[in-house]
Enzyme design. Structure first.
Site, short mmCIF file in Angstrom:
data_model
loop_
_atom_site.label_atom_id
_atom_site.label_comp_id
_atom_site.label_asym_id
_atom_site.label_seq_id
_atom_site.Cartn_x
_atom_site.Cartn_y
_atom_site.Cartn_z
N ARG A 1 33.85 45.18 -5.43
CA ARG A 1 34.73 45.72 -6.47
C ARG A 1 35.95 44.84 -6.71
O ARG A 1 36.34 44.63 -7.86
CB ARG A 1 35.13 47.15 -6.16
CG ARG A 1 36.20 47.32 -5.12
CD ARG A 1 36.42 48.77 -4.84
NE ARG A 1 35.13 49.36 -4.47
CZ ARG A 1 34.77 50.61 -4.70
NH1 ARG A 1 35.59 51.41 -5.30
NH2 ARG A 1 33.62 51.05 -4.30
N THR A 2 36.54 44.31 -5.67
CA THR A 2 37.71 43.45 -5.87
C THR A 2 37.31 42.15 -6.56
O THR A 2 37.97 41.69 -7.49
CB THR A 2 38.40 43.15 -4.52
OG1 THR A 2 38.72 44.38 -3.89
CG2 THR A 2 39.67 42.35 -4.72
N LYS B 1 30.45 23.59 9.66
CA LYS B 1 30.43 22.18 10.10
C LYS B 1 31.82 21.72 10.52
O LYS B 1 32.03 20.53 10.76
CB LYS B 1 29.92 21.28 8.97
CG LYS B 1 28.41 21.35 8.74
CD LYS B 1 28.02 20.48 7.56
CE LYS B 1 26.52 20.60 7.24
NZ LYS B 1 26.19 19.99 5.94
N ARG C 1 39.61 35.55 -1.08
CA ARG C 1 39.58 36.53 0.00
C ARG C 1 38.97 35.84 1.21
O ARG C 1 38.03 35.06 1.10
CB ARG C 1 38.74 37.75 -0.37
CG ARG C 1 38.55 38.69 0.85
CD ARG C 1 37.95 40.00 0.51
NE ARG C 1 38.92 40.83 -0.15
CZ ARG C 1 38.96 42.17 -0.05
NH1 ARG C 1 38.06 42.80 0.67
NH2 ARG C 1 39.86 42.86 -0.68
N HIS D 1 47.19 42.00 0.62
CA HIS D 1 46.28 42.17 -0.52
C HIS D 1 47.17 42.63 -1.67
O HIS D 1 47.12 43.77 -2.11
CB HIS D 1 45.23 43.23 -0.16
CG HIS D 1 44.16 43.44 -1.18
ND1 HIS D 1 43.94 42.58 -2.23
CD2 HIS D 1 43.24 44.42 -1.31
CE1 HIS D 1 42.93 43.04 -2.95
NE2 HIS D 1 42.49 44.15 -2.43
#
Lengths: 336, 336, 336
Positions: free
Chosen positions: C57-58, C86, C107, C135
């Site tokens: 949703r975000t 890596k 995010r 956030h």
């Protein structure tokens, strides 16, 4: 080479004039990649960005290149579908997917898969990497970077002096770059690797047949003294009998600012196909090089965007229209 | 049926005139899918392409259909989120996601889930497949393909002769196609499957109540002799007691060019919902059919694009505006 | 705060006037989110929507916000790449990815990762959530929702009475909201949680230092009687010694229509950061509240779209141009 409607599968397709054509078009793309102007030339076109093996940066680079020409991107990011698991052939996958889009970029873990896919495709296919085999846009962006870096110094690829360092046996990028260099004249190549990871004989042969001078060594500090470009690659632990042996070799091929200052000529350019290993005990290019203006590794990825834009513009034959369909940028680019 | 603002959840919503409306609009979409023109009619609209179960080709087909009308696509490609794992209801998911987009295409593994989602959605929802239940755009593209293939022969769906072959018990596509055929007249249906995988009685009944003639057999070569369409489907090994038994049946339902030439009428069309199994010992449609001009399996997926464009244009009521907002294609389509 | 070209990493960057600026711009975005008009102001711009931790949703909300301003979105939806595996640094990832796009939303599961990324990025970065840390767009949309809900009642955030309920110890949203409330005057905060999940002392302290009145309780029905906003959050079973203990607490913090009617003032607004748990034995907000017009949980996510559009418009400095580049909507919005 006539680009219009062609597949881009291998660097073997490119002769010198084709390479120079790509570079000239890549130069033309600069104002769009730099957000000085916006073009709508591919409005309505769809790129099928089919990554059957994950690769964030290559996938995003191809997608952005297409967006920057005004086109749309539909994509897949791994073997999410069960179609291939259900026994579907690449032929069928290609017939279906090529009905949806105008051009396809495909990555797939198997050598030869992209070529097989392209044979069945109804639209041009660009190889985004088929396992250990080919990744032509990477090879072209490497050479384009060398071309641009040398141009700033009033030089050209002819007469280049380059050291290739690290895993030269398994490294796809150094193989492809070597093949491309065979189209140019009078190149000096220093190959630096542990013996176990030496450049394959057929490539050394190919370079020599092209009239280039090839030197082989396993001592970093010898190799980087008289070159224009240091092209470093990752050495993977799993290639060696033991971690101790890997550490031994890794230590010998790690470049940092102190070694650079002591051994390199003032303007030696440092390149790497990325990702580089940034762990303190394993990094082939030390983080203390990040402030070195000759570290070109992020100019390489920037150039990748230009090269991919150029390939799309050439394959879809819009090079002459990019400017015509362009307009001013409306947002602030002060943050860039 | 008034399409504007409606959910498209089930083929049961479609009467004959609605079906014919979809087909007429799909025909109108042809110049855009064929890249003869570009339209901007859905500029600014967003498709929420919510695939809570992976399906590359269906997802990409819906996304491309929306792009070809000028719209944007935001999507999800699996149960990536933890929201549902945290116990979120479909109601909540629908309320949230429908606030972001103008229309939603949803695939979900559970029967009935898309309808439940649609009830809470604030925008029209198109069912992209809810497990074994419904996948209306697939059924419509199958029938649209039959319609177009027969039209080339001066015929219509009324009077169609079709053989459905393979797993008729679990095959969602043959169930849906049968239901749609009940809206038409005078169809002859030959059902060809092992007894264990026979068409459910209720569908046979439904076909007969529509006045259609239904024949049941388990011998391929009998069934394909006097039909317009051979609709083949995959037989899955796991449906049988043993691999040997599966092989036995599979062998009996495999069509290749030699069998086609010997038994079929000259213009018999071959269809399949794809993916087909292309492994040499398991393929229901042999690769040697790939050059047969009556193999319509890739025309089916091409038609899927048209049908999905039509559904979007109908639901968002822009059918009459598509041409108005259109312009010339700027790139070369020579590679297509 | 000068937004142009800035990173949006933390709510600590926002003073009261910056918050009010975001809200004013979010208000301006309403006609575009509501599909009354379409704008092309960010045509040609690319959002790099880099979700190194999944969050449907975000991610979709940020992507839609950018699309609604006319821009393109390229994205990643998890740690698909092996680059970080890596050993690639956030520095390198940021240098590469920021060469492709005009703004990045990121995010990442690790606290501080987005800030580290932003330091190396060549374009503005918006924090889409860095683990338990920040956030900011969620915090802003929560406060924006409070602002709008109260405005309908002729009130403002100054003088707000709010109950925060549930897991106040680990809940990032209630921490961030509390910090934002410290920029306003004369707020009454009732904190309702089991003792084990109490609001951290430093936040209670911060609220009191801002001159706010803070009450602590563990009885839901006491807390919700004289507040404007009930802000509920999820209580997770795994925070407790046993399921029985969790059930005990959960039962005490569950709001349903009967409790609402009995205890709340008539217009009390119900909020939740979502996802809420909708299972009958675990739901903190009962489904029977879905018809309650004061349930604002989906207005919150709608407001999220507006706030994210505002952040993009501010960072790319196009607030004054959004209308200039706008035109009529061409499709039917009757289905919305």
């Amino acid at each position: 080479m006539d680009f219009t409607g062609s597949h881009i599968l291998s660097i073997q397709q490119f002769d010198r004039s084709s390479i120079e054509r790509v570079f000239a078009v890549a130069d033309d793309m600069e104002p769009y990649a730099a957000r000085e102007r916006v073009t709508r030339v591919l409005e309505g076109a769809i790129l099928g960005n089919m990554f059957f093996e994950p690769s964030t940066r290559t996938r995003v680079s191809f997608g952005c290149a297409f967006n920057l020409l005004g086109g749309n991107v539909r994509e897949t990011t791994g073997f999410e579908t069960s179609a291939i698991a259900k026994g579907e052939s690449l032929y069928d996958t290609a017939r279906v997917l090529s009905g949806y889009s105008d051009v396809i970029c495909m990555r797939h873990p198997q050598s030869g898969s992209v070529e097989e896919f392209a044979q069945a495709s109804r639209v041009p296919v660009i190889n985004g990497g088929d396992g250990p085999n080919e990744h032509p846009s990477q090879a072209l962006l490497d050479l384009y970077t060398i071309h641009k870096e040398l141009a700033h110094r009033g030089r050209d690829v002819d007469g280049l002096r380059i050291a290739m360092i690290g895993d030269l046996k398994y490294g796809r990028t150094v193989h492809s770059l070597s093949k491309l260099l065979c189209k140019f004249d009078n190149v000096q190549v220093v190959l630096v690797s542990p013996e176990e990871l030496a450049m394959p004989d057929y490539i050394v042969e190919m370079l020599r047949e092209a009239g280039h001078r090839v030197t082989v060594t396993d001592i970093l500090t010898d190799s980087i003294q008289h070159v224009d470009i240091v092209y470093s690659t990752r050495i993977q632990e799993e290639r060696f009998a033991s971690k101790d042996e890997a550490d031994l070799y890794r230590g010998r091929f790690r470049l940092n600012q102190a070694i650079y200052t002591q051994f390199c000529e003032p303007n030696t350019v440092i390149m790497h196909p990325l990702p580089r290993d940034s762990r303190a005990d394993a990094n082939e290019l030390d983080n203390d090089l990040n402030q070195n203006p000759n570290l070109a590794i992020f100019r390489q990825t920037d150039n990748g965007l230009l090269v991919r834009m150029a390939l799309f513009a050439l394959v879809l034959d819009v090079v002459h229209l990019v400017d015509k369909y362009s307009h001013e940028v409306s947002w602030s680019t002060v943050g860039r």
